[in-house]
Design a protein around this motif. Structure first.
Motif, PDB file in Angstrom:
ATOM      1  N   ASP A   1      13.923  -7.671   7.763  1.00 26.71           N
ATOM      2  CA  ASP A   1      13.274  -7.098   8.936  1.00 26.71           C
ATOM      3  C   ASP A   1      12.124  -6.215   8.480  1.00 26.71           C
ATOM      4  OD1 ASP A   1      16.414  -6.514  10.717  1.00 26.71           O
ATOM      5  OD2 ASP A   1      15.210  -8.318  10.462  1.00 26.71           O
ATOM      6  N   VAL A   2      10.981  -6.311   9.177  1.00 25.56           N
ATOM      7  CA  VAL A   2       9.814  -5.495   8.896  1.00 25.56           C
ATOM      8  C   VAL A   2       9.664  -4.482  10.016  1.00 25.56           C
ATOM      9  CG1 VAL A   2       7.333  -5.445   8.549  1.00 25.56           C
ATOM     10  CG2 VAL A   2       8.686  -7.349   7.648  1.00 25.56           C
ATOM     11  N   GLN A   3       9.591  -3.222   9.645  1.00 30.31           N
ATOM     12  CA  GLN A   3       9.450  -2.167  10.632  1.00 30.31           C
ATOM     13  C   GLN A   3       8.590  -1.044  10.072  1.00 30.31           C
ATOM     14  OE1 GLN A   3      13.129  -0.268  11.853  1.00 30.31           O
ATOM     15  NE2 GLN A   3      12.252   0.372  13.797  1.00 30.31           N
ATOM     16  N   LEU A   4       7.655  -0.566  10.877  1.00 32.66           N
ATOM     17  CA  LEU A   4       6.837   0.588  10.550  1.00 32.66           C
ATOM     18  C   LEU A   4       7.048   1.624  11.640  1.00 32.66           C
ATOM     19  CD1 LEU A   4       3.488  -1.205   9.610  1.00 32.66           C
ATOM     20  CD2 LEU A   4       5.288  -0.463   8.052  1.00 32.66           C
ATOM     21  N   VAL A   5       7.423   2.831  11.253  1.00 26.96           N
ATOM     22  CA  VAL A   5       7.736   3.883  12.205  1.00 26.96           C
ATOM     23  C   VAL A   5       6.877   5.103  11.905  1.00 26.96           C
ATOM     24  CG1 VAL A   5       9.515   5.368  13.180  1.00 26.96           C
ATOM     25  CG2 VAL A   5      10.084   3.041  12.464  1.00 26.96           C
ATOM     26  N   GLU A   6       6.002   5.461  12.860  1.00 22.26           N
ATOM     27  CA  GLU A   6       5.140   6.627  12.714  1.00 22.26           C
ATOM     28  C   GLU A   6       5.823   7.875  13.262  1.00 22.26           C
ATOM     29  OE1 GLU A   6       2.081   3.360  14.089  1.00 22.26           O
ATOM     30  OE2 GLU A   6       4.119   3.964  14.644  1.00 22.26           O
ATOM     31  N   TYR A  27       9.470  -4.055   3.792  1.00 22.58           N
ATOM     32  CA  TYR A  27       8.084  -4.227   3.367  1.00 22.58           C
ATOM     33  C   TYR A  27       7.789  -3.199   2.295  1.00 22.58           C
ATOM     34  CZ  TYR A  27       3.233  -5.729   4.182  1.00 22.58           C
ATOM     35  OH  TYR A  27       1.972  -6.266   4.070  1.00 22.58           O
ATOM     36  N   THR A  28       7.150  -3.633   1.219  1.00 24.84           N
ATOM     37  CA  THR A  28       6.834  -2.724   0.119  1.00 24.84           C
ATOM     38  C   THR A  28       5.405  -2.239   0.282  1.00 24.84           C
ATOM     39  OG1 THR A  28       8.345  -3.915  -1.335  1.00 24.84           O
ATOM     40  CG2 THR A  28       6.782  -2.406  -2.364  1.00 24.84           C
ATOM     41  N   SER A  29       5.247  -1.026   0.768  1.00 24.04           N
ATOM     42  CA  SER A  29       3.926  -0.505   1.082  1.00 24.04           C
ATOM     43  C   SER A  29       3.048  -0.324  -0.146  1.00 24.04           C
ATOM     44  CB  SER A  29       4.046   0.815   1.843  1.00 24.04           C
ATOM     45  OG  SER A  29       4.714   1.795   1.054  1.00 24.04           O
ATOM     46  N   THR A  30       3.640  -0.049  -1.293  1.00 28.93           N
ATOM     47  CA  THR A  30       2.863   0.228  -2.498  1.00 28.93           C
ATOM     48  C   THR A  30       2.227  -1.020  -3.100  1.00 28.93           C
ATOM     49  OG1 THR A  30       4.884   0.143  -3.819  1.00 28.93           O
ATOM     50  CG2 THR A  30       4.140   2.310  -3.078  1.00 28.93           C
ATOM     51  N   THR A  31       2.631  -2.206  -2.687  1.00 23.51           N
ATOM     52  CA  THR A  31       2.060  -3.449  -3.195  1.00 23.51           C
ATOM     53  C   THR A  31       1.266  -4.193  -2.131  1.00 23.51           C
ATOM     54  OG1 THR A  31       4.115  -4.654  -2.760  1.00 23.51           O
ATOM     55  CG2 THR A  31       3.837  -3.691  -4.959  1.00 23.51           C
ATOM     56  N   ASN A  32       0.905  -3.520  -1.063  1.00 25.53           N
ATOM     57  CA  ASN A  32       0.132  -4.106   0.021  1.00 25.53           C
ATOM     58  C   ASN A  32      -0.914  -3.118   0.508  1.00 25.53           C
ATOM     59  OD1 ASN A  32       1.538  -6.840   0.903  1.00 25.53           O
ATOM     60  ND2 ASN A  32       3.169  -5.383   0.416  1.00 25.53           N
ATOM     61  N   CYS A  33      -1.805  -3.600   1.360  1.00 21.99           N
ATOM     62  CA  CYS A  33      -2.814  -2.747   1.970  1.00 21.99           C
ATOM     63  C   CYS A  33      -2.206  -2.054   3.184  1.00 21.99           C
ATOM     64  CB  CYS A  33      -4.030  -3.578   2.381  1.00 21.99           C
ATOM     65  SG  CYS A  33      -5.372  -2.620   3.117  1.00 21.99           S
ATOM     66  N   MET A  34      -2.176  -0.738   3.149  1.00 20.55           N
ATOM     67  CA  MET A  34      -1.643   0.046   4.249  1.00 20.55           C
ATOM     68  C   MET A  34      -2.777   0.800   4.926  1.00 20.55           C
ATOM     69  SD  MET A  34       1.532  -0.756   4.035  1.00 20.55           S
ATOM     70  CE  MET A  34       2.130   0.344   5.320  1.00 20.55           C
ATOM     71  N   GLY A  35      -2.777   0.802   6.249  1.00 18.68           N
ATOM     72  CA  GLY A  35      -3.863   1.426   6.983  1.00 18.68           C
ATOM     73  C   GLY A  35      -3.398   2.297   8.122  1.00 18.68           C
ATOM     74  N   TRP A  36      -4.245   3.252   8.460  1.00 18.69           N
ATOM     75  CA  TRP A  36      -4.097   4.051   9.673  1.00 18.69           C
ATOM     76  C   TRP A  36      -5.260   3.732  10.599  1.00 18.69           C
ATOM     77  CZ3 TRP A  36      -0.013   6.803  11.259  1.00 18.69           C
ATOM     78  CH2 TRP A  36       0.916   7.226  10.300  1.00 18.69           C
ATOM     79  N   PHE A  37      -4.956   3.404  11.842  1.00 14.00           N
ATOM     80  CA  PHE A  37      -5.944   3.155  12.874  1.00 14.00           C
ATOM     81  C   PHE A  37      -5.760   4.161  13.999  1.00 14.00           C
ATOM     82  CE2 PHE A  37      -5.557  -0.770  10.616  1.00 14.00           C
ATOM     83  CZ  PHE A  37      -6.789  -1.411  10.716  1.00 14.00           C
ATOM     84  N   ARG A  38      -6.776   4.286  14.843  1.00 18.64           N
ATOM     85  CA  ARG A  38      -6.637   5.112  16.029  1.00 18.64           C
ATOM     86  C   ARG A  38      -7.382   4.469  17.195  1.00 18.64           C
ATOM     87  NH1 ARG A  38     -10.223  10.420  14.215  1.00 18.64           N
ATOM     88  NH2 ARG A  38     -12.298   9.425  14.284  1.00 18.64           N
ATOM     89  N   GLN A  39      -6.913   4.765  18.389  1.00 15.73           N
ATOM     90  CA  GLN A  39      -7.533   4.244  19.591  1.00 15.73           C
ATOM     91  C   GLN A  39      -7.519   5.314  20.673  1.00 15.73           C
ATOM     92  OE1 GLN A  39      -5.900   0.561  21.107  1.00 15.73           O
ATOM     93  NE2 GLN A  39      -7.817   0.095  22.143  1.00 15.73           N
ATOM     94  N   ALA A  40      -8.706   5.700  21.103  1.00 13.79           N
ATOM     95  CA  ALA A  40      -8.870   6.658  22.185  1.00 13.79           C
ATOM     96  C   ALA A  40      -9.083   5.910  23.497  1.00 13.79           C
ATOM     97  CB  ALA A  40     -10.045   7.582  21.902  1.00 13.79           C
ATOM     98  N   PRO A  41      -8.777   6.537  24.631  1.00 12.10           N
ATOM     99  CA  PRO A  41      -8.995   5.877  25.923  1.00 12.10           C
ATOM    100  C   PRO A  41     -10.429   5.401  26.086  1.00 12.10           C
ATOM    101  CG  PRO A  41      -7.694   7.857  26.211  1.00 12.10           C
ATOM    102  CD  PRO A  41      -8.175   7.871  24.788  1.00 12.10           C
TER     103      PRO A  41
END
Length: 126
Positions: A1-6, A27-41
């Motif tokens: 199972d893949v899960q990302l929890v902020e 999911y192994t975050s250290t061996t993949n590209c991890m990103g932070w995105f944002r969305q405003a109204p």
């Protein structure tokens, strides 16, 4: 199972700080590209920061350079976004996402390149 929890979002005064966390499972975050995105109204989702930890590679959108720092905890498989000197224009829902390694090396990092997403956490700066 893949899960990302902020976690770590909230409301702060301008000039304050917050630290967002993204816990990855299946999911192994250290061996993949991890990103932070944002969305405003009323705005499109945009890249804030990304990292490929195996090569110590990082990317930041110009508007947050010098204020935000992305990092990873190899033991706990967690990615962080330290946000300092927050401004009202930083107000948005922030999302953690994971992508293949190559995404961290392209000129333009786009939301459609990422395979897995967290539920988002609200950041409000007043």
């Amino acid at each position: 199972d893949v899960q990302l929890v902020e976690s770590g979002g909230g409301s702060v005064q301008a000039g304050g700080s917050l630290r967002l966390s993204c816990a990855a499972s299946g999911y192994t975050s250290t061996t993949n590209c991890m990103g932070w995105f944002r969305q405003a109204p009323g705005k499109e989702r945009e890249i804030v920061a990304a990292t490929y930890a195996a090569l110590n590679r990082t990317h930041y959108v110009d508007s947050v350079k010098g204020r935000f720092t992305i990092s990873q905890d190899n033991v706990n498989n967690t990615v962080y976004l330290q946000m300092n000197s927050l401004k009202p224009e930083d107000t948005a829902v922030y999302y953690c996402a994971a992508a293949p390694t190559a995404v961290c090396f392209v000129h333009s990092i786009l939301p459609g390149d990422f395979d897995f997403w967290g539920q988002g956490t609200q950041v409000t700066v007043s």
